[in-house]
Scaffold this active site. Structure first.
Site, PDB file in Angstrom:
ATOM      1  N   THR A 156       0.874  -1.275  -0.113  1.00  0.00           N
ATOM      2  CA  THR A 156      -0.108   0.030   0.112  1.00  0.00           C
ATOM      3  C   THR A 156       0.797   1.202  -0.111  1.00  0.00           C
ATOM      4  OG1 THR A 156      -0.128  -0.286   2.271  1.00  0.00           O
ATOM      5  CG2 THR A 156      -1.975  -1.135   0.891  1.00  0.00           C
ATOM      6  N   LYS A 182       4.088  -7.100   3.278  1.00  0.00           N
ATOM      7  CA  LYS A 182       3.864  -5.802   3.246  1.00  0.00           C
ATOM      8  C   LYS A 182       3.662  -5.019   4.751  1.00  0.00           C
ATOM      9  CE  LYS A 182       0.259  -3.359   2.885  1.00  0.00           C
ATOM     10  NZ  LYS A 182      -0.691  -3.037   3.840  1.00  0.00           N
ATOM     11  N   THR A 193      -2.449  -2.737   7.595  1.00  0.00           N
ATOM     12  CA  THR A 193      -2.699  -4.123   7.390  1.00  0.00           C
ATOM     13  C   THR A 193      -1.373  -4.480   7.152  1.00  0.00           C
ATOM     14  OG1 THR A 193      -4.833  -4.101   6.715  1.00  0.00           O
ATOM     15  CG2 THR A 193      -3.554  -6.049   6.208  1.00  0.00           C
ATOM     16  N   GLU A 273       6.148   3.872   9.617  1.00  0.00           N
ATOM     17  CA  GLU A 273       5.748   5.135   9.206  1.00  0.00           C
ATOM     18  C   GLU A 273       6.780   6.073  10.033  1.00  0.00           C
ATOM     19  OE1 GLU A 273       1.072   5.853   9.030  1.00  0.00           O
ATOM     20  OE2 GLU A 273       1.723   4.708  10.918  1.00  0.00           O
ATOM     21  N   ASN A 404       0.266  10.627  10.101  1.00  0.00           N
ATOM     22  CA  ASN A 404      -1.147  10.366  10.490  1.00  0.00           C
ATOM     23  C   ASN A 404      -2.098  11.398  10.723  1.00  0.00           C
ATOM     24  OD1 ASN A 404      -1.300   7.032  10.507  1.00  0.00           O
ATOM     25  ND2 ASN A 404       0.828   7.386  11.493  1.00  0.00           N
ATOM     26  N   THR A 409     -10.327  13.432   6.384  1.00  0.00           N
ATOM     27  CA  THR A 409     -11.274  12.471   5.891  1.00  0.00           C
ATOM     28  C   THR A 409     -12.116  13.484   5.081  1.00  0.00           C
ATOM     29  OG1 THR A 409     -11.281  11.205   7.783  1.00  0.00           O
ATOM     30  CG2 THR A 409     -13.220  10.985   6.228  1.00  0.00           C
TER      31      THR A 409
END
Lengths: 409, 409
Positions: A156, A182, A193, A273, A404, A409
Site C-alpha cells: 500500500t 507488506k 494491514t 511510518e 497520521n 477525511t
C-alpha cells in the site's frame, strides 16, 4: 540462524511449483500494481494466522472458515491492495465470494480452494468490476519468477517491497523457502494491514505445518510493533508443497522459516511510518520464553522509549519503567542493561557510562531504516533464567504524527 | 454527578482538620516549590493505590508496607517533586526511611504513621540533606488553607496545578471532600509520575474506605492515559477523618469522591504532554462495566486515534479498529458511533455524514486543553447490554514527540 540455510535472491516463487503474478487492476487511483495472485502446486497444504481483531474484514472471516475445511487442498490466494474491504457491511462478504468464485472458475479449481486477502482503506468497497475484469490478465501473467511482481502488487504505502528466500540441503535434498510481506506503512490513514506469505517446496502433514507456522509467527510477525495498532485485516498464509520431508528435518525447516519470517517482520518495522531506525529489544534471563517476549514487546512498544531512541537519548529510566509494567515478576536488583556495546546497569545499579558514546551509537543507526541493515539494539537481562525473547520496532518521530494527522477525511 | 455535591474553591484542606504546606527545599535546580506535606487529624484512616510496576520506587514499597499495618492511624504524607527516587539502589529505601523518621520526630508522631511519595527524575538520589534541613520550615508552614501551596509543590513539569473540592449535605451534616494531583507532563524525560491525594472530613471504617477508594481510582485515575507509559512512582493516597458517617450515606460519599477523582484525572489528561484537547471516549451497551472500560481505554490509548484527533480527522475506521483489538467480543453489526453530536455509524453501517462539520467539531476543541473545559467526545455503542464505561486521554501531537525526543541524557 543455522548454517544450513543460505540466503538466495527472490521471494515466494523460489519454492518449486509455485507461480505468482502482480498487475495493476485499477483498484488504486495511483495506477500502481494492486492485485496479486499466488498459486500453489497440487497437493499443497496451507496454514494461516489471522488478526485477533473482532472488527476483522469479511475476507479474513472467509479465509478462516475455508482453512478449517480445505487446509489440505487450498491452491491459491488472491491479494488486492486498494481497499481493506473491512466495515463495508454485507457487501464485504459478497465481493469476497464473487472474486474467489470467478478466480476458481478461470483456474478450473473449486471456490473453497481459493483464499482472498485485502488491504487498503477501511470502509470503502472494492471496485469489484475492475477486479473481476482483471482476473484473466492476472492469470495469464502467472509465472515461476512472478514473486517479485506479486511482492510489489501487495504494497500500500510501504516505501520498499519486502521479499526474502533461503535454501538448505536437508537429507540430500535442496529445499527452498520464500516469503513476501507488506507492512503498516500507514502514510494514508486506515492502511494498517500486515500481510505475509510463505512458501516451501517440501510436503508435510497439514497439522504439523499449521503448528510450525503458528510458532514461527509468534516469534516474528507477532513480535513486531510500529504503533501498537493491530489491524482489521492482518493475515499470514503459508503453503508447503512437494515431496514429503522426513520428520527428522522438521526442526531444520522450522529454523529456516523462523529466519525468513523474522527477516520479513524486521523489514516491516524498518519501513514503519516515519521510522528512522530498526529497534531490536532482546530480553534474557526469564523463566520462560513468553515472559521474555512480553517484556521485550512492552519495551519496543513504549512511546517514551521510542521517542528517546528518536532523540538518540540512552534513557535507561524509560526502558526500566517499561519493563516494570510488562506484568512479569523480576527482581530489580538482578537487572543488567546494554544499549549496543555499552553497559548502562549492572545488578540493578546504574553504571557511570559514556552518554555521548551511547548517543552516538544510536545516531549512527538513524539513517533511513529501510535502506540498510543496521539496528539499534537494547539488551536487558532481568534474572538468572535460561530463556530469552526478542521484539522489533522503530523510533517514534514527529514525521509519524504528521503522516497520521495531516490527512483529513 | 449527584446534585447533592457542589463544587467549592480549594483542594485537600477544605476538609476540616487537615493541614498542608508546600515550600522550596532546594531539590529542584529551578528553585520552584518541591516539597509538600499533608497532615491528617488524629483518628484519620488512610487508603492507597499504587503503581503496578515491578520497577517501582522504594518510597512506594515503603507506603505499601506501612499501610498494611497502619492504615487506621496514618497521619502524614511527605511529597518531594525533584527526584523520583526510583532505581537508586539501596539508597532509595535509606533516604525514604530517614526522611520519614525525621518528619515523625518533628511532628511528635511515630515513623510508621508517615508516608512518603516522590516524583521527578529516575535514577538520581534525593539531595537528602536539603530535604532534612527544610522539614522545620515545612512544618512551620502547615496551615488549614495550605492546600494550594501543596498542590503547587507536587508539580514537576505540569503546566497548571490541579486541585478541586466539593461539598454536600449528608444527613444534616456539611461534608467536604478535596483533592490534588500532578500529572505525567513529561516535558523533561523520566518524569512520568501520577500522584493524587484525596481528603474528606467524615470518618468510616478503614476497610470500607480502602474499598471505596479502590473503586473510585478504577474509574478515574486508572481510566486516563497520556501515552500508555505507567510509571515507577504512581500513587494515590486518600484520608478520611471526622465524625463517623452513617453507612446509608456511603453511596453518596462515593459518588462525590468519584466526581472529584474524575475531575483530577481529566485535568491530568488535559495537561498531558503536547496535548491540545481532552479526549473522552464513552463505550455503551456491554455486558459489564469492565468490558466497556477496556474498549474505551484501548480507543483512548490508540496512537492512530490520537493522531487522527490531532489532525481533526473524524477517522472512524481507526476507532473501530482499536475497539476490535480490545479483546472484548461484540457483533460488528450492532455498532453505532458518534463524534460529538454527529453520528458516523448505525447498526454496523457507515453513514454518510458531514465530514467538514465533524472536523470542525474537533478543531473547535483543539485550543489548549489545560485552559478550558471542552473535550472531544467519542461515543461508541457496541451492543444491547446495560453497562457503559469511560476513558480520558488527549491528542498525540508532534509536540509530544519533540518534548520527549529533544532532551539528551
Amino acid at each position: 540462524m543455522s548454517s544450513k540455510w543460505s540466503p538466495i535472491p527472490g521471494g515466494i516463487t523460489v519454492a518449486r511449483g509455485f507461480k505468482a503474478s502482480g498487475i495493476s487492476a485499477g483498484l488504486k487511483s495511483s495506477g500502481k500494481p494492486d492485485l496479486a495472485l499466488l498459486v500453489a502446486p497440487k497437493g499443497a497444504v496451507c496454514a494461516g494466522t489471522f488478526t485477533q481483531s473482532l472488527a476483522r474484514a469479511a475476507c479474513v472471516d472467509l479465509c478462516i472458515e475455508r482453512l478449517k475445511v480445505t487446509a489440505g487442498r487450498t491452491r491459491a490466494v488472491l491479494i488486492n491492495s486498494g481497499q481493506a474491504n473491512a466495515c463495508t457491511g454485507d457487501r464485504g462478504l459478497i465481493d469476497s465470494l464473487r472474486a474467489t468464485q470467478a478466480l476458481a472458475d478461470q483456474l478450473g479449481l473449486m471456490p473453497d480452494e481459493m483464499l482472498i486477502c485485502s488491504t487498503g482503506v477501511i470502509g470503502v468497497p472494492i471496485p469489484i468490476h475492475n477486479l473481476l475484469a482483471s482476473l484473466e490478465h492476472l492469470i495469464d501473467s502467472l509465472n515461476e519468477g512472478g514473486g517479485s511482481d506479486a511482492a510489489k502488487a501487495i504494497l500500500t504505502t510501504d516505501l520498499v517491497d519486502k521479499q526474502f528466500a533461503f535454501e538448505a540441503n536437508l537429507g540430500g535434498r535442496c529445499v527452498h523457502i520464500g516469503g513476501m510481506a507488506k507492512g503498516s506503512g500507514m502514510i494514508h490513514p486506515n492502511m494498517s494491514t500486515m500481510l505475509g506469505y510463505l512458501t516451501c517446496d517440501v510436503g508435510l502433514p497439514v497439522d504439523a505445518w499449521q503448528s510450525m507456522v503458528t510458532r514461527v509467527v509468534e516469534n516474528s510477525f507477532n513480535a513486531v510493533s510500529v504503533d501498537g495498532d493491530s489491524s482489521t485485516n492482518d493475515s499470514l498464509v503459508a503453503f508447503a508443497a512437494g515431496e514429503t520431508l522426513a520428520a527428522e528435518y522438521w526442526d531444520d525447516l522450522e529454523e529456516g522459516l523462523m529466519a525468513l519470517a523474522q527477516h520479513l517482520a524486521k523489514a516491516i518495522a524498518r519501513d514503519g511510518e516515519g521510522a528512522n531506525c530498526l529497534l531490536e529489544v532482546v530480553v534474557k534471563g526469564t523463566a520462560s520464553a513468553a515472559e521474555a517476549q512480553r517484556i521485550a514487546r512492552t519495551i519496543v512498544s513504549s512511546a517514551l522509549v521510542k521517542t528517546a531512541v528518536h532523540g538518540c537519548d540512552p534513557n535507561w529510566g524509560r526502558i526500566l519503567a517499561a519493563a516494570g509494567r510488562a506484568g512479569v515478576k523480576f527482581m530489580p536488583e538482578d537487572v543488567c542493561l546494554w544499549i549496543g556495546p555499552i553497559q548502562l546497569m549492572e545488578a540493578g545499579k546504574p553504571l557511570r557510562f559514556d552518554a555521548h558514546a551511547a548517543s552516538r551509537y544510536i545516531k549512527e543507526r538513524m539513517n533511513g531504516a529501510y535502506l540498510n541493515d543496521d539496528c539499534v539494539s537494547i539488551c536487558l537481562v532481568i534474572g538468572h533464567g535460561i530463556w530469552e525473547g526478542s521484539a522489533w520496532g522503530c523510533d517514534l518521530s514527529d514525521q509519524y504524527v504528521r503522516i497520521n494527522a495531516d490527512y483529513t477525511t
